[in-house]
Every structure is written in C-alpha cells, then in structure tokens.
Design an enzyme around this catalytic site. Structure first.
Site, PDB file in Angstrom:
ATOM      1  N   GLU C  80     -58.915 -36.594 101.823  1.00 33.91           N
ATOM      2  CA  GLU C  80     -59.758 -37.509 101.681  1.00 33.91           C
ATOM      3  C   GLU C  80     -60.219 -38.461 102.507  1.00 33.91           C
ATOM      4  OE1 GLU C  80     -58.081 -40.013  98.450  1.00 33.91           O
ATOM      5  OE2 GLU C  80     -56.835 -38.272  97.909  1.00 33.91           O
ATOM      6  N   CYS C 112     -55.741 -35.329  96.034  1.00 31.16           N
ATOM      7  CA  CYS C 112     -54.585 -35.219  96.877  1.00 31.16           C
ATOM      8  C   CYS C 112     -54.347 -33.634  96.661  1.00 31.16           C
ATOM      9  CB  CYS C 112     -53.439 -36.028  96.327  1.00 31.16           C
ATOM     10  SG  CYS C 112     -53.606 -37.625  96.396  1.00 31.16           S
ATOM     11  N   THR C 153     -47.502 -46.783  99.709  1.00 33.66           N
ATOM     12  CA  THR C 153     -47.056 -45.437  99.744  1.00 33.66           C
ATOM     13  C   THR C 153     -48.313 -44.787 100.801  1.00 33.66           C
ATOM     14  OG1 THR C 153     -48.545 -45.139  97.672  1.00 33.66           O
ATOM     15  CG2 THR C 153     -46.059 -45.364  97.734  1.00 33.66           C
ATOM     16  N   ARG C 199     -51.770 -47.739  85.199  1.00 29.01           N
ATOM     17  CA  ARG C 199     -50.905 -46.778  84.341  1.00 29.01           C
ATOM     18  C   ARG C 199     -51.658 -45.381  83.884  1.00 29.01           C
ATOM     19  NH1 ARG C 199     -46.071 -47.973  83.405  1.00 29.01           N
ATOM     20  NH2 ARG C 199     -46.043 -46.774  81.550  1.00 29.01           N
ATOM     21  N   HIS C 234     -46.189 -32.670  93.537  1.00 34.36           N
ATOM     22  CA  HIS C 234     -47.153 -33.655  94.232  1.00 34.36           C
ATOM     23  C   HIS C 234     -46.363 -34.891  93.964  1.00 34.36           C
ATOM     24  CE1 HIS C 234     -50.006 -36.117  96.060  1.00 34.36           C
ATOM     25  NE2 HIS C 234     -50.345 -36.964  94.930  1.00 34.36           N
ATOM     26  N   LYS C 239     -41.052 -41.134  92.191  1.00 34.80           N
ATOM     27  CA  LYS C 239     -40.718 -41.518  90.802  1.00 34.80           C
ATOM     28  C   LYS C 239     -41.495 -40.451  90.076  1.00 34.80           C
ATOM     29  CE  LYS C 239     -42.667 -44.729  88.351  1.00 34.80           C
ATOM     30  NZ  LYS C 239     -43.115 -46.083  87.866  1.00 34.80           N
ATOM     31  N   ASN C 266     -46.836 -41.092 100.544  1.00 39.74           N
ATOM     32  CA  ASN C 266     -47.955 -40.227 100.241  1.00 39.74           C
ATOM     33  C   ASN C 266     -48.943 -39.912 101.007  1.00 39.74           C
ATOM     34  OD1 ASN C 266     -49.535 -38.737  98.562  1.00 39.74           O
ATOM     35  ND2 ASN C 266     -50.130 -40.157  97.261  1.00 39.74           N
ATOM     36  N   SER C 296     -56.197 -36.299  91.790  1.00 39.37           N
ATOM     37  CA  SER C 296     -56.756 -36.923  90.907  1.00 39.37           C
ATOM     38  C   SER C 296     -58.125 -36.578  90.654  1.00 39.37           C
ATOM     39  CB  SER C 296     -56.935 -38.441  91.353  1.00 39.37           C
ATOM     40  OG  SER C 296     -55.377 -39.019  91.311  1.00 39.37           O
TER      41      SER C 296
END
Lengths: 130, 388, 349
Positions: C80, C112, C153, C199, C234, C239, C266, C296
C-alpha cells in the site's frame, strides 16, 4: 538525468551488467562498447558481475548538490570488483567512521535519486559491507 | 613551426563580482590585454575563449560569437572559437592560439578565459562542476568534485604517509602568495590551524583545502616572435604548449593519485622546450584542491612521488623557496573561475618573467611553467615560457 | 503439488522505539507498548522504499535456490506504499532480478493482504500450467500519521516467495479467502496517511475476517489447530494475532516463531510474508503451517502448508539472512532522525 538517458542503461545499473572483451579477457564496468586495448580487434560481450569487491579509496560527501543534499553525509568509494574492474558508487554504512581502504563490500539495490515529488525515481546499485 | 610570444596580459579582479556580467568581465580582461600589448583591437586576427559551462552557469552557449560581438570585433568578422575541457578550458584556448600562430595561419591572436559562477546557487554550481567527471557513472551517484579529489588524497596519504599538516601547508603557502596579489579573491594569510579547523567538505578535505567559487576573466595577446618587438620591449617566448588526455573517470586510472596526463604533457613540454626541470624558476599549477598541487609537483617531475608534502612543509615551493609554486595564490587563494584559470596562470608567469609581480616577485625569474587540469586529470595542458 | 520453491525477506536496519515516539506526543510509551505488544518498529533508510525492499527480498529468495530468472513468468508485488501511483513496482523488480521480458506483472493493493493475494494468483497460474514460476512479494514502507496510534507500529519490510510445482520446499495444500466490504481502514488517492475506524477495525473487521477464513480452511481440510506446528496471523500489533489465535484454539508457542510484530512493527503487506519467512527459516520437513492474512477493507487469505524434504536438500537457507538475523541487526533512531527518514519534515520546495 532524463528518462530515456537513464532507461537506456537501467539493467546495467540494476544488475551490474558490464562488458567483457573476449579478445583480451578484460572486464569493463561501466560497460564499454569498444575495448580500449583491442579496439577494432576486440569482441565485446555482456557480463554480469558478481557484485563483490573491495574499497580502493573513499570519501564522505558533506556538501552535495541539491538532489543529494538530504542524504549527507554519505560515503562514496572507488570499488575494485573481484573480476578486476573498478567503479565509483555510494557505500551504505551505519557508521561512516567504520569504512576503511580494503573493506570488503557487496552490491545492493537502492534508490539513487528522484526528480522532485512528481518526477521519475532512479534506482540502482550501491554497496554495503560484505 | 614559428616561434610564438606573449605580448600582452589582462586580468579582472577575481571574486564574487555581483555587479558584473559574464560578457562584461571577458571584455574587461580583453581590453586590458590589448592595452598592455599597446596595440589596436583591429590588430587582432583571431580569438579563442576558454569557458567551461556558460550553458549551466549563465544559460549561454555560442560564447565565441558573444565575446567577439561585445569586444567590437564581430564587425571585423574575425574567427572566434570557444574551447572547453572543463577546468582546462582556458589552457586549451591558449594552446589553440599558440598553434594558430606557430602554424602561420595568423600573426596576432587573443586567447581569453571567462567564468561567471555566482549567478546560480551553490548546489547548482556543485552539480555543474560534477559534469567535468563522468556524469553517467560518477556524477549520477551524487559524487562531487571535492569527493573525487578527496579519494585521491586518501589514496595518496595512505600510500605515501603524507600528514594532514603537510597537505594544509599548500593552502597556507598559497594564501601567503594571494595576500600579495591585488587581483586575488582572498588576500589574507592563514595558518595551518585555519585549514585544520575549517569545515569538512569531503573527508579528508576541508573547506580550506578547496578552491572557491569565483567570477573572473583573463586574456593574453599572442604574436609571432618575429613581430613581438613591434608591441613590447619584453616579449615572453612560448617554449612549449602541450596537452594530454586520460580516462574521464578517476576509477579507470592506472594509478588513483598519479595524473598520467600531467606526466605525459610535462614530458612532452620539456622535450619540446629542450630545458631541464631544474631550469624552471616558478610554476603555476592547478591546485583546485590542496592534494592537486602535491600531485602536480610530483607528476610534472619536480620531485619523486611521495615527496611533495614534505618539500612543501619545508618551504621548497614557497615564494622564497627553490621552486616557487603558485605565486599568484593559485586557484586556492587567487580564485578559480574555471574557464579563466588556464589563462590567468599564463598572465601570472608572464608578469613574473617581466619582473612586474611586485610584492610576490620571484627574483631573476627567467623560465616559468603553467599546468592546467580538466576534471580529475582527463585533460592536462602544460606550457613553458622564457623571458627574451 | 504447487508450493513455495524458495523465499527471502528483507528488513531495513533502522528502528525506533515506541518510547521515543510517545515522548514526542506526551504519551506513556510503556503503556502503549504493553497495550500493543510492539516495543520498536523498523524504519527505512533514506534511499529505501517498498520497491527496493521488494527487490532485495526477491534477490534473497533467488540467492537461496538456483532458479533460472527466465523461467519466472509472473511477478506480483503487493503494497500500500508503491512508490508510484501509476507505474508498476513489479516490472522494476522483474528487471532487477533478470526476469524480463517474457513475463506478466502487476501491482496489487488490498491493504495488508496484497502480498498473500499475489501468492494465490501465482498458485493459480502455476496450477493451470500458464507459467513455470511466479514471484509473489508483500512489501511496504508503512505510513502512519504523526501522533496517530498507527505511528507506533507502521514499519518497513517485506518478503518474496517463488511459487512453482517442481520440488517445492513447502507444499501449499490449499488456500481460501473470506472477503466483505468493511471500511475499517482506508487511504484516499493523494493522501499521505491512512485513516482508520479505531475500535471498529477490531471485532467486525480483523477478528471477523481472520476467523472466517481460518474456520473455512480448517473445515475444508478437516483439521484442528493442534494439527499445525506453526501458525501465522496478520499482525498489525502483537495483541490482535495473540487474541485471534486464542479464540481459534491455537497455543502461544504455535504463533511465537511467526510473530515478528513486537520487534518489527506492522509491515502491512509485508507482515504475514515476513512472519512466514521467519517460520521457513527454522521449519523441518513435515512441519505443517497455518497462515491467515488480513487486509482492511476487508479480507483474509488462509493457507495450509506442509514443509517438504526439499527444504533441506534443494535450498541453502544460509545463502540469505534469516529474519532473526535481520531483526537483531539494528540501529536506533531518535524521533527527529525518524521524521527525516520518513519525510515528515516540511521542506522548502
């Protein structure tokens, strides 16, 4: 450098493709279309260099032209490839004080320069410690 | 071949000439040279103008015609030719003029050199000068001229053990001489500490190892020796003017810190002039960087390879030394308007041989020599002169 | 069977610690690191971009195995952060590995997961007999806006896989995907940094799609988590993959080797490819690997892989640096140097 001028030799720049004179056995990088030793008797063919060699001499560029200004300080060196020919190229190193004459290096692929934010990006070969 | 003499010299002040244009400076030097020769503009039969990069510095090509026009000679329709070999462009103009007369083609010729370097930014200047090396395989990677000479310096110091202080002494000496030259860009003496404390430009070279960016012009009038006395009581004879080439890239040289083109040009010049190295009373060498002067003295054969640093530190090349080098202040202190440098060197040697060098006069100077380099040594012009 | 012929990764040498970024924005670096499980991230050199990373990863792959570049019939680079909006990264990679001109090439973008999409395309071309080898690369110099959570990240790196069917070092037993239109993260044309739904990028996006593809794969293969030696998910942080692994029933030791995020950040399209490279660096014949990417927008590609004897006989893994070696070879930058490297300083035009 204009687009066609760079494009013409881009595979040579990307892959360290130089030439070899089959008449006298001399390797050339940058590539030569005429062997300076054999001239018309020379037979020039493409040759892909292994990309390993050693530093013959070097400097640290602290004042550069506008295009390279953001990259200062950077190391440039004359490198003798294992096949015997010499070329000039940047050497990437985390600490410019660690470079020395005789240091073994190998080729890597990096961005060389860009024509502003909207122009062509030029890629090519730089060297790192082997 | 006919003998050739220099009968007139003219120099502008060297430096940042904000108020003066490219053409104005060249005309100023030419007029001074014609005045000095005591002749009329109409006596000039042909013109050569050394200029490295009008195209980059002032976006002007067709320099020969421009200068002929603004000198008032275009209406005489004289041949006017620009010569280019990077920083040896002036040397080329001089040698072309010598050959033009020696061959019998012309009797009286003007050779000029000019560069206007301050009309563009420092970054653009650096890039334009990089065109004196191989643009495709050296310049493309961001290699600058100081970094090329710095690679020579590092190679040289590594092999011959010259100290940083010895190298700095080149700049100290040339500033001493420049302080005695009214046209010099820097007329200020410096110390070794000045050099060692100056900013690093390209390791191991510091700012005070480098010649500056300079505007300026120089011109000389050449004449067949048999007619020289018509114009001057003290003509200076050109014993030889030679030129040699080498690979464009530093990496392709037989030896990184030996300029084989200097060796070849100097050997030819001494052969033609039929004199020995020891006969030379002073030399103007191409000290675009301090290391360049060290290499020049050795490669011209004035001492063995590896000795020039020590000799410089001992004062051998000082104004009162055995072989005064760069009495004008050299490119370092007098300034380096690239296309003009080769002609300025001739002006300095002629001035010395005439005994008109004032505070920097070398006593009893009879034979002088010039050495002008293009790029990192791909073109070299050397010339030898004798007072007659 | 179609599989991975050879592989290679590339990670730039520079790092910045989460603490150093937090300091600039008045945040608590320890809390952020503990929350995300990311302690430092890779930063490209001034002269590196997703294209140079792709080339160096591809060259590392070819250094491990003697593949004739002329036999490469397709190159897909997923990213990307392609250096050009229009002008393919993939053909430059082709030139730089000597695979041109008899080949097809295209650049992929699916947030990603564009790298794993390239693997699937190559598999199809190989299986159909259209090409002998295909090269699939995931590579990014990830963008994260200053002070945004992504800044802690967004990293740089990538990996390349040569896909073919003669003596693969790892057979790809099957692949499947799970895709819906879920706008959890996006970057509009001409914008320097992506935006995200906070979120919203969790439960309805990452977790739904990763679990969707993973369940689909295990249902198709008739497998359960315990059947796998390694699993790679991924890793936008550490977390999410830990949580999704637990939800699916994988144990922490199964994901440890492929979880590079804590020390890498990331790398967007490079994330799963680098994780898979890390596993291949240590895998033994017979090891079974479970892979699920996430992009995404949203979608997940799952792979079921079995390592073969060829990993010991057909490639020289030491001929290119391992992921572990590259993770350990690092130079830390402060935020000012990082801002310069990433072009975040406003310069005079």
């Amino acid at each position: 450098m204009s687009v066609p001028r760079f494009w013409r030799k881009q595979t040579n720049r990307y892959n360290l493709i130089g030439t070899k004179c089959e008449t006298c056995g001399t390797y050339y990088f940058p590539p030569r279309s005429l062997c300076p030793k054999c001239r018309r008797e020379g037979k020039i063919v493409d040759y892909k260099f292994k990309g390993t060699g050693k530093i013959v001499t070097f400097s640290v560029v602290r004042t550069a032209s506008d295009k390279f200004d953001l990259q200062t300080p950077f190391v440039v060196a004359i490198i003798e490839l294992d096949e015997g020919t010499r070329l000039t190229a940047p050497v990437i190193c985390s600490d410019i004080n660690e470079v020395y004459i005789g240091m073994r290096v190998k080729s890597t692929f990096r961005k060389i320069s860009a024509d502003g934010d909207s122009g062509i990006i030029v890629y090519g070969t730089k060297f790192i410690r082997e | 071949m006919r003998d050739v003499a220099v009968v007139g010299v003219g120099l502008t002040k060297f430096g940042e000439r904000w108020g003066d244009s490219f053409r104005e400076m060249c005309v100023e030097a030419g007029v001074k040279a014609i005045d000095d020769a005591g002749m009329d503009g109409d006596d000039i039969q042909e013109m050569f103008v050394g200029n490295m990069s009008g195209g980059r510095f002032v976006l002007q090509e067709h320099i020969g015609a421009l200068i002929a026009d603004y000198s008032g000679l275009a209406t005489n329709h004289i041949p006017a030719t620009r010569t280019e070999a990077a920083c040896a462009s002036g040397g080329l103009a001089f040698r072309q003029a010598v050959n033009c007369i020696a061959s019998g083609a012309q009797d009286i010729v003007i050779a000029a050199g000019v560069e206007k370097m301050t009309d563009v930014s420092g970054g653009e200047t650096t890039d334009a000068l990089a065109g004196a090396a191989d643009r495709e395989w050296e310049g493309m990677y961001g290699v600058t001229f100081p970094s090329l000479y710095a690679m020579m310096a590092r190679d040289y110091m590594n092999r011959y053990g010259m100290t940083r202080e010895e190298l700095a002494q080149v700049a100290v000496k040339n500033h001493y001489n420049g302080a005695r030259n009214p046209i010099a860009q820097y007329q200020k003496e410096i110390t070794i500490d000045t050099v060692l404390n100056s900013t690093l430009v390209a390791d191991p070279l510091r700012l005070m190892d480098c010649s500056p960016v300079t505007d300026g012009a120089a011109a000389v009038i050449l004449c067949s020796l048999d007619r020289a006395k018509e114009f001057t009581d003290c003509p200076v004879k050109v014993l030889a003017s030679t030129q040699a080439s080498d690979t464009i890239s530093l990496h392709d040289r037989r030896d990184i810190s030996t300029l084989d083109a200097t060796v070849a040009a100097a050997n030819r010049a001494f052969d033609i002039a039929k004199i020995e190295r020891k006969d030379v009373d002073l030399v103007e060498v191409h000290d675009c960087f301090t290391i360049a002067e060290i290499c020049a003295i050795e490669d011209m054969g004035f001492c063995k390879k590896g000795e020039a640093g020590k000799l410089t530190a001992e004062g051998y090349t000082a104004l009162d030394g055995k072989l005064p080098v760069n009495t004008s202040g050299g490119l370092k202190a007098c300034g380096h308007p690239v296309g003009a440098t080769g002609i300025k060197q001739v002006c300095e040697v002629v001035t010395q041989l005439r005994g008109e060098a004032g505070k920097r006069q070398v006593d009893g100077a009879e034979i002088g020599m010039t050495h002008n380099v293009g790029g990192t040594g791909a073109t070299v012009v050397t010339s030898i002169f004798r007072r007659v | 069977m179609v599989g991975i012929i050879t592989y290679g990764a590339y990670i730039p040498q520079f790092r910045i610690k989460a603490d150093e970024i937090a300091k600039v924005w008045g945040a608590n670096g320890t809390e952020i690191s503990n929350g995300l499980g990311v302690f430092e991230k890779s930063v490209p050199d001034m002269d590196e971009d997703s294209l140079t990373i792709a080339v160096n990863a591809a060259r590392n792959a070819l250094a491990r195995r003697d593949v004739n570049p002329a036999d490469i019939g397709a190159i897909y680079v997923g990213s990307e952060s392609h250096p050009y909006a229009v002008k393919p990264t993939s053909v430059t990679v082709g030139e730089a590995i000597g695979a041109t001109p008899v080949m097809t090439a295209a650049d992929y973008e699916f947030a990603c997961k564009a790298g794993t999409a390239g693997i699937q395309t190559c598999m199809g071309l190989v299986k159909s007999g259209m090409i002998k080898y295909g090269v699939a690369i995931g590579s990014d110099v990830a963008q994260g806006a200053p002070s945004d959570a992504l800044e802690y990240t967004a990293a740089a790196g990538g990996a390349a896989f040569v896909i073919g069917n003669d003596d693969p070092i790892a057979e790809i037993n099957d692949t499947c995907s799970y895709s819906t239109d879920t706008p959890d993260f996006w970057r509009r044309e001409g914008q320097a940094y992506p935006r995200h739904g906070g979120r919203f990028s969790g439960e309805p996006a990452y977790f739904k799609h990763v679990q969707g593809a993973a369940h689909l794969m295990m249902d198709r293969m008739g497998t359960k988590p315990a059947d796998y030696d390694y699993a790679i998910f991924h890793q936008p942080n550490a977390k999410f993959p830990r949580n999704v692994a637990a939800m699916l029933g994988f144990k922490p030791e199964q994901i440890k080797q492929g979880l590079c995020a804590p020390r890498l950040g990331n790398t967007y399209s490079g994330a799963v490819p680098v994780g898979l490279s890390s596993v291949l660096d240590v895998a033994k014949p017979g090891d079974r690997i479970f892979v699920t990417s996430y992009g995404s927008g949203s979608g997940s590609d799952a792979f079921d892989i079995t390592v073969t004897d060829a990993i010991l006989t057909k490639i020289d893994r030491k001929a290119a640096p391992s992921v572990e070696t590259m993770l350990n070879d690092k130079i830390y930058l402060d935020y000012a140097q990082y801002a310069k490297h990433k072009g975040k300083i406003v310069m005079q035009k």
